[in-house]
Scaffold this motif. Structure first.
Motif, PDB file in Angstrom:
ATOM      1  N   GLY A 102       7.872  -7.087  27.223  1.00 56.70           N
ATOM      2  CA  GLY A 102       7.353  -5.735  27.426  1.00 56.70           C
ATOM      3  C   GLY A 102       6.605  -5.208  26.216  1.00 56.70           C
ATOM      4  N   LEU A 103       6.115  -6.123  25.377  1.00 59.95           N
ATOM      5  CA  LEU A 103       5.397  -5.718  24.171  1.00 59.95           C
ATOM      6  C   LEU A 103       4.013  -5.191  24.528  1.00 59.95           C
ATOM      7  N   THR A 104       3.653  -4.072  23.975  1.00 56.40           N
ATOM      8  CA  THR A 104       2.312  -3.520  24.138  1.00 56.40           C
ATOM      9  C   THR A 104       1.636  -3.488  22.768  1.00 56.40           C
ATOM     10  N   PRO A 105       0.303  -3.484  22.734  1.00 58.07           N
ATOM     11  CA  PRO A 105      -0.390  -3.516  21.443  1.00 58.07           C
ATOM     12  C   PRO A 105       0.036  -2.415  20.481  1.00 58.07           C
ATOM     13  N   ASP A 106       0.373  -1.236  21.006  1.00 60.42           N
ATOM     14  CA  ASP A 106       0.768  -0.155  20.100  1.00 60.42           C
ATOM     15  C   ASP A 106       2.096  -0.441  19.401  1.00 60.42           C
ATOM     16  N   VAL A 107       2.875  -1.404  19.949  1.00 57.82           N
ATOM     17  CA  VAL A 107       4.142  -1.784  19.334  1.00 57.82           C
ATOM     18  C   VAL A 107       3.938  -2.824  18.240  1.00 57.82           C
ATOM     19  N   TRP A 108       3.153  -3.901  18.555  1.00 61.28           N
ATOM     20  CA  TRP A 108       3.053  -4.996  17.591  1.00 61.28           C
ATOM     21  C   TRP A 108       1.861  -4.892  16.639  1.00 61.28           C
ATOM     22  N   ARG A 109       0.823  -4.160  17.038  1.00 62.60           N
ATOM     23  CA  ARG A 109      -0.404  -4.177  16.230  1.00 62.60           C
ATOM     24  C   ARG A 109      -0.243  -3.559  14.841  1.00 62.60           C
ATOM     25  N   PRO A 110       0.514  -2.456  14.644  1.00 62.61           N
ATOM     26  CA  PRO A 110       0.629  -1.901  13.280  1.00 62.61           C
ATOM     27  C   PRO A 110       1.148  -2.909  12.265  1.00 62.61           C
ATOM     28  N   GLN A 111       2.199  -3.668  12.637  1.00 63.38           N
ATOM     29  CA  GLN A 111       2.735  -4.657  11.708  1.00 63.38           C
ATOM     30  C   GLN A 111       1.705  -5.748  11.415  1.00 63.38           C
ATOM     31  N   VAL A 112       1.023  -6.191  12.449  1.00 66.34           N
ATOM     32  CA  VAL A 112       0.044  -7.272  12.275  1.00 66.34           C
ATOM     33  C   VAL A 112      -1.126  -6.795  11.420  1.00 66.34           C
ATOM     34  N   LEU A 113      -1.535  -5.546  11.592  1.00 68.19           N
ATOM     35  CA  LEU A 113      -2.603  -4.987  10.753  1.00 68.19           C
ATOM     36  C   LEU A 113      -2.186  -4.963   9.282  1.00 68.19           C
ATOM     37  N   GLN A 114      -0.941  -4.606   9.027  1.00 65.68           N
ATOM     38  CA  GLN A 114      -0.455  -4.582   7.645  1.00 65.68           C
ATOM     39  C   GLN A 114      -0.521  -5.975   7.017  1.00 65.68           C
ATOM     40  N   VAL A 115      -0.145  -6.989   7.799  1.00 66.65           N
ATOM     41  CA  VAL A 115      -0.215  -8.366   7.294  1.00 66.65           C
ATOM     42  C   VAL A 115      -1.657  -8.760   7.032  1.00 66.65           C
ATOM     43  N   ALA A 116      -2.554  -8.402   7.953  1.00 66.12           N
ATOM     44  CA  ALA A 116      -3.969  -8.752   7.792  1.00 66.12           C
ATOM     45  C   ALA A 116      -4.553  -8.135   6.525  1.00 66.12           C
ATOM     46  N   GLU A 117      -4.190  -6.893   6.244  1.00 60.33           N
ATOM     47  CA  GLU A 117      -4.717  -6.232   5.049  1.00 60.33           C
ATOM     48  C   GLU A 117      -4.065  -6.778   3.775  1.00 60.33           C
ATOM     49  N   ALA A 118      -2.767  -7.045   3.845  1.00 61.73           N
ATOM     50  CA  ALA A 118      -2.063  -7.548   2.656  1.00 61.73           C
ATOM     51  C   ALA A 118      -2.555  -8.930   2.241  1.00 61.73           C
ATOM     52  N   LEU A 119      -3.015  -9.725   3.211  1.00 65.31           N
ATOM     53  CA  LEU A 119      -3.435 -11.094   2.907  1.00 65.31           C
ATOM     54  C   LEU A 119      -4.956 -11.259   2.865  1.00 65.31           C
ATOM     55  N   ARG A 120      -5.680 -10.131   2.828  1.00 66.02           N
ATOM     56  CA  ARG A 120      -7.134 -10.226   2.670  1.00 66.02           C
ATOM     57  C   ARG A 120      -7.429 -10.967   1.368  1.00 66.02           C
ATOM     58  N   PHE A 121      -8.253 -11.989   1.456  1.00 64.02           N
ATOM     59  CA  PHE A 121      -8.507 -12.803   0.269  1.00 64.02           C
ATOM     60  C   PHE A 121      -9.688 -12.248  -0.523  1.00 64.02           C
ATOM     61  N   ASP A 122      -9.469 -12.050  -1.811  1.00 66.83           N
ATOM     62  CA  ASP A 122     -10.571 -11.803  -2.737  1.00 66.83           C
ATOM     63  C   ASP A 122     -10.121 -12.278  -4.121  1.00 66.83           C
ATOM     64  N   PRO A 123     -11.056 -12.756  -4.937  1.00 72.31           N
ATOM     65  CA  PRO A 123     -10.686 -13.387  -6.213  1.00 72.31           C
ATOM     66  C   PRO A 123     -10.061 -12.441  -7.227  1.00 72.31           C
ATOM     67  N   VAL A 124     -10.168 -11.140  -7.022  1.00 70.51           N
ATOM     68  CA  VAL A 124      -9.526 -10.200  -7.936  1.00 70.51           C
ATOM     69  C   VAL A 124      -8.020 -10.176  -7.686  1.00 70.51           C
TER      70      VAL A 124
END
Length: 577
Positions: A419-441
């Protein structure tokens, strides 16, 4: 501020006013969406209570554009009842599947599992796994070309038996995909008793069905549309046969001509004239129509008709598309003052477009750490909503795999059961996507990025996991190929399928080395060249452009392309990269 008054052409006015069922052929840029809006305005003027209009298409992009316009004009409210605005698939599910409890003979409430065909058929431990899509839906027999493409060698009988059993279990559990929905819908529409009930109910619910992009129909879709028409529910079918690019789902080409003959001659209408593009682009679009197909060059009649810039052909060398294509496209768009975010690179595959822009390209490595890096890169290199949604879903699948939730299930099976809907799982996944954004700094090395990923995702592992996070996210030498510093803005790479019904100030359409010759052979009518769906894809791609059209092609086909474009009267400029 003055509001521009819509003054329809004679053809547009005829379509807007036409009552009853009609088959409408429309060229690219013919003002189709505007016509649909005005048809809706006419239908809804009397505000008949309880009866609505169904607006159907085959891509979310086309539906989104139409829905935005209808709401902006105040013709559709929220919620949209009694109207329906959505894909053909969603319409079938809502009106011909869900109300009946799903499949005949199944008492379980139906659940949509769109990725059912990705289920891996494996008759015994250690056997090569083959997706369910390699086996005929009706008989369970293997489909030879698909089996061969997987490099399978051996006895197929056990696989076929397993595939039949797998499909039966799906149906027993009420787990259906959209192809199931079509087949079940037709069973009900072909049955005299249920058809009589449905025709009365649906005629009372809808005063008209408008089916846009009908060239994307498959034969089953056409039969369903014909049923509505013959049941006395007015149907407007709008299409451009030259844009039929869904061969993988059985889309129709020649069948559309036969289908059109089922409408009275007076009900076969046309929309011609290109309101979208410059004169040079409009002529170039005509060059990509299949030989022998009716329809000449559509006159440019919109606000950009006098745009002077020539069609730009970029000739490249090598066995793959170089990133100099994207670099040159950026120079051209900057010179015209365009925002790169609104000027995509289009190709038959995302890989080809990514190569042209120098974006990371998935090499198909199945290692979990590589897939994680690829999903992160795809998210940050996608500057359009559709690409980012797809990347987030890929990332979500990886997190579920780490958590051990999706074992023995498809992704959408798990979503449906949980019964998972995007509003349930997407916030956590967005946080992971931003935390693991690659840049050399932030990450001096790939190893530093991997260490961060392990630390961040370690909590995903179940307490009884037999493997550590280091074992699940192993060091992989290929990760460095996809972890690239993504710009904050820029051109996006789209598949041509994903931009149906859309338009942009500038587009760069890329012909790949693998398909360019076949495309040109079919367009110039070379002996032995067959109807080419790849050529129709290019037709769709080039017709998205309003003011600037850039076409990148292998050097071996460049002059053939230039000659073809010039034969329509288009002004062409060629540049060797």
């Amino acid at each position: 501020m003055s509001i521009e008054v819509f003054r329809p052409t004679e053809q547009q006015a005829r379509v807007i006013a036409y009552e009853g069922s009609a088959f409408i052929s429309a060229c690219p840029g013919a003002g189709k969406t505007r016509v649909l809006v005005e048809r809706a305005r006419r239908l809804l003027a009397d505000r008949v209570k309880g009866r609505g209009v169904a607006f159907l298409s085959f891509t979310t992009a086309a539906i989104s554009e139409l829905e935005t316009r209808l709401r902006r004009e105040g013709l559709i409210e929220t919620p949209s009842f009694p109207h329906f605005i959505g894909t053909f698939d969603a319409f079938l599910w809502q009106y011909l599947i869900a109300p009946f409890g799903g499949a005949p003979g199944c008492s379980v409430r139906p659940r949509l599992i769109p990725d059912k065909e990705s289920w891996l058929v494996q008759p015994f431990a250690g056997a090569q796994a083959l997706p369910l899509s390699c086996f005929d839906r009706s008989t369970g027999d293997s489909i030879e070309p698909l089996i061969a493409r997987r490099g399978f060698q051996g006895r197929i009988g056990a696989y076929e038996t397993t595939a039949r059993a797998v499909r039966a279990r799906f149906l027993e559990r009420g787990e259906l995909d959209f192809d199931d929905a079509r087949e079940i819908s037709l069973v009900r529409l072909r049955d005299e008793t249920s058809a009589a009930v449905l025709s009365r109910a649906l005629a009372a619910r809808f005063r008209e069905l408008i089916v846009d992009e009908a060239q994307d129909c498959n034969p089953l879709d056409l039969e369903i549309i014909a049923w509505f028409r013959d049941a006395g529910i007015p149907v407007k079918v709008i299409c451009d046969p030259n844009q039929a690019i869904y061969g993988f789902r059985g889309s129709v080409t020649g069948e559309l001509d036969d289908f059109a003959q089922g409408f009275q001659e007076i009900a076969r209408l046309a929309l011609t004239g290109n309101f979208r593009s410059s004169a040079h682009i409009s002529r170039a679009v005509a060059a990509f129509r299949a030989r022998g197909v009716s329809g000449g060059i559509d006159d440019a009649i919109g606000e950009y008709k006098n745009e002077a810039i020539a069609v730009q052909v970029l000739s490249y060398s090598g066995r793959s598309v170089p990133n100099t294509v994207g670099a040159r496209f950026r120079e051209l768009t900057v010179s015209m003052g365009f925002d790169a975010c609104h000027c995509p690179v289009l190709a038959a595959t995302r890989r080809t477009g990514a190569n042209a822009l120098g974006h990371p390209v998935d090499s198909g490595v199945k290692d979990l750490s590589y897939r994680l890096a690829m999903a992160i890169s795809n998210y940050h290199f996608s500057f359009e909503l559709g690409g980012r949604k797809e990347a987030l879903e890929d990332l979500h699948k990886i997190l579920l795999e780490l958590e051990g939730h999706a074992v023995g299930k498809t992704y959408h099976q798990h979503i449906a059961e949980s019964g998972l809907t995007p509003d349930v799982w997407r916030p956590q996944v967005l946080q992971v996507a931003e935390a693991l954004r690659f840049d050399p700094v932030r990450f001096a090395t790939v190893d530093a990025w991997l260490a961060c990923a392990r630390q961040l995702l370690a909590s995903c592992l179940p307490a009884d996991s037999e493997q550590t996070i280091n074992q699940r996210l192993r060091r992989n030498v290929y990760i460095a190929n996809v972890l690239i510093n993504a710009p904050l803005t820029g051109h996006s790479a789209h598949t041509i399928h994903s931009v149906k019904g859309m338009e942009f100030p500038a587009v760069c359409v890329v012909l790949s080395p693998a398909t360019a010759k076949g495309i040109m052979d079919s367009l110039v009518g070379q002996t032995g060249a067959a109807d080419n769906e790849e050529a129709r894809k290019i037709y769709v791609g080039v017709s998205r452009a309003q003011r600037l059209l850039v076409i990148a092609t292998p050097k071996s086909q460049a002059m053939r392309l230039v000659s073809l474009l010039q034969s329509t009267g288009a002004e062409v400029s060629i540049e060797n990269l």
